[in-house]
Design a protein around this motif. Structure first.
Motif, mmCIF file in Angstrom:
data_model
loop_
_atom_site.group_PDB
_atom_site.id
_atom_site.type_symbol
_atom_site.label_atom_id
_atom_site.label_comp_id
_atom_site.label_asym_id
_atom_site.label_seq_id
_atom_site.Cartn_x
_atom_site.Cartn_y
_atom_site.Cartn_z
ATOM 1 N N ILE A 209 0.788 -1.100 0.035
ATOM 2 C CA ILE A 209 -0.021 0.002 -0.210
ATOM 3 C C ILE A 209 0.701 1.387 -0.012
ATOM 4 C CG2 ILE A 209 -1.714 1.398 1.267
ATOM 5 C CD1 ILE A 209 -2.698 -1.484 2.374
ATOM 6 N N ALA A 210 1.950 1.054 0.792
ATOM 7 C CA ALA A 210 2.838 2.283 0.735
ATOM 8 C C ALA A 210 3.450 2.808 -0.437
ATOM 9 C CB ALA A 210 4.020 1.993 1.961
ATOM 10 N N ASP A 211 3.341 1.961 -1.368
ATOM 11 C CA ASP A 211 4.151 2.212 -2.598
ATOM 12 C C ASP A 211 3.149 2.600 -3.729
ATOM 13 O OD1 ASP A 211 6.615 1.447 -1.504
ATOM 14 O OD2 ASP A 211 6.493 -0.460 -2.105
ATOM 15 N N LEU A 212 1.886 2.692 -3.370
ATOM 16 C CA LEU A 212 0.866 3.028 -4.511
ATOM 17 C C LEU A 212 0.916 4.629 -4.525
ATOM 18 C CD1 LEU A 212 -1.859 0.260 -3.734
ATOM 19 C CD2 LEU A 212 -0.394 0.489 -5.966
ATOM 20 N N PRO A 213 0.436 4.920 -5.839
ATOM 21 C CA PRO A 213 0.416 6.378 -6.051
ATOM 22 C C PRO A 213 -1.001 6.826 -6.248
ATOM 23 C CG PRO A 213 0.816 5.333 -8.266
ATOM 24 C CD PRO A 213 0.862 4.175 -7.203
ATOM 25 N N THR A 214 -1.980 5.826 -5.838
ATOM 26 C CA THR A 214 -3.426 6.229 -6.003
ATOM 27 C C THR A 214 -3.985 7.029 -5.048
ATOM 28 O OG1 THR A 214 -3.798 4.049 -5.247
ATOM 29 C CG2 THR A 214 -3.757 4.333 -7.524
ATOM 30 N N ASP A 215 -5.141 7.411 -5.168
ATOM 31 C CA ASP A 215 -6.140 7.902 -4.176
ATOM 32 C C ASP A 215 -6.696 7.103 -3.002
ATOM 33 O OD1 ASP A 215 -6.292 11.172 -5.053
ATOM 34 O OD2 ASP A 215 -6.340 9.799 -6.698
ATOM 35 N N GLY A 216 -6.881 5.875 -3.699
ATOM 36 C CA GLY A 216 -7.486 4.884 -2.846
ATOM 37 C C GLY A 216 -6.797 3.325 -2.818
ATOM 38 N N VAL A 217 -7.131 2.563 -2.164
ATOM 39 C CA VAL A 217 -6.716 0.971 -2.354
ATOM 40 C C VAL A 217 -7.941 0.235 -1.753
ATOM 41 C CG1 VAL A 217 -5.544 1.120 -0.247
ATOM 42 C CG2 VAL A 217 -5.024 -0.821 -1.891
ATOM 43 N N ILE A 218 -8.219 -0.740 -2.513
ATOM 44 C CA ILE A 218 -9.225 -1.826 -2.022
ATOM 45 C C ILE A 218 -8.443 -2.894 -1.228
ATOM 46 C CG2 ILE A 218 -11.058 -3.424 -2.413
ATOM 47 C CD1 ILE A 218 -11.718 -0.445 -3.097
ATOM 48 N N VAL A 219 -8.693 -3.253 -0.043
ATOM 49 C CA VAL A 219 -8.039 -4.258 0.763
ATOM 50 C C VAL A 219 -9.040 -5.423 0.944
ATOM 51 C CG1 VAL A 219 -6.333 -4.990 2.545
ATOM 52 C CG2 VAL A 219 -6.537 -2.708 1.531
ATOM 53 N N GLY A 220 -8.852 -6.639 0.386
ATOM 54 C CA GLY A 220 -9.853 -7.473 0.656
ATOM 55 C C GLY A 220 -9.157 -8.851 1.287
#
Length: 235
Positions: A209-220
């Motif tokens: 997650i820390a490396d993602l440049p996006t505004d949001g992340v889905i964690v399932g």
């Protein structure tokens, strides 16, 4: 970044699929309401809910349960699964859902999606595009990943200049716990700057997650299988 804990529902029970295959499903014993309350207590503000029964039949099936979860008020809900009409969207909003997610319609009925964005406002509609990367090009798949549209992510997104939210899934990563496709999300953020992008697929650790440049992340799956503790995730 907004972190969306994901909960897929089948027959009123939380379940996770591997690679979107219904025959490769794992059910979990925790009640849906208890799970959302647990995520909220850990610090979550949103949850991503998928009505898998609705996905199968092409219309919302678990509306009553989702309404109860929305009215509980633990989290803001973004809901997907079987949404095929403006009436489906309106009913979800009447039930207390914050955002509705439309996927295959972006390819098959772009006129209807445009009407939804106009009627309900772009902040309340999330476009969901599931892609397979072929020869470096992300191609959109539809109908539960079973149909290949042959259309690129960029061409589909260009149909909706007024949209504000995009849930982007790399099908090859989903449910595999092997890390996200960072290159895809970096390219998407660069080419689609008007969209708040939610990354989905492959999250297995906090480092992912820390490396993602996006505004949001889905964690399932990582949450449901205890690879990431909610208290760590939302801290």
């Amino acid at each position: 970044m907004i972190i969306y804990p994901a909960m897929d529902l089948m027959g009123g029970r939380p379940v996770r699929l591997r690679q979107g295959q219904f025959e490769e499903s794992t059910f979990y014993h925790e009640a849906p309401a208890a799970a959302l309350a647990r995520f909220a207590a850990a610090g979550a503000s949103w949850a991503h809910i998928v009505d898998l029964d609705g996905t199968r039949v092409g219309e919302p099936v678990q509306h009553d349960l989702i309404g109860k979860l929305a009215r509980a008020g633990d989290l803001k809900l973004q809901v997907a699964g079987g949404i095929r009409s403006t009436d489906h969207v309106a009913r979800l909003f009447d039930a207390g859902v914050e955002r509705a997610v439309v996927g295959s319609l972006c390819v098959t009925r772009p006129d209807l999606v445009a009407a939804m964005l106009d009627s309900f406002g772009p902040d309340r509609i999330t476009l969901a595009l599931d892609v397979r990367v072929e020869n470096g090009t992300p191609l959109v798949a539809t109908h539960g990943w079973q149909a290949a549209s042959g259309i690129s992510l960029w061409d589909v997104a260009a149909r909706f200049p007024e949209a504000r939210h995009l849930l982007l899934t790399d099908i090859g990563k989903d449910g595999m716990l092997q890390g996200p496709n960072e290159a895809l999300y970096e390219q998407a953020v660069e080419q689609l700057p008007h969209l708040a992008i939610q990354a989905s697929g492959g999250i297995s650790s906090l480092g992912d997650i820390a490396d993602l440049p996006t505004d949001g992340v889905i964690v399932g799956k990582a949450l449901w299988e205890g690879r990431i503790a909610p208290e760590e995730l939302f801290a």
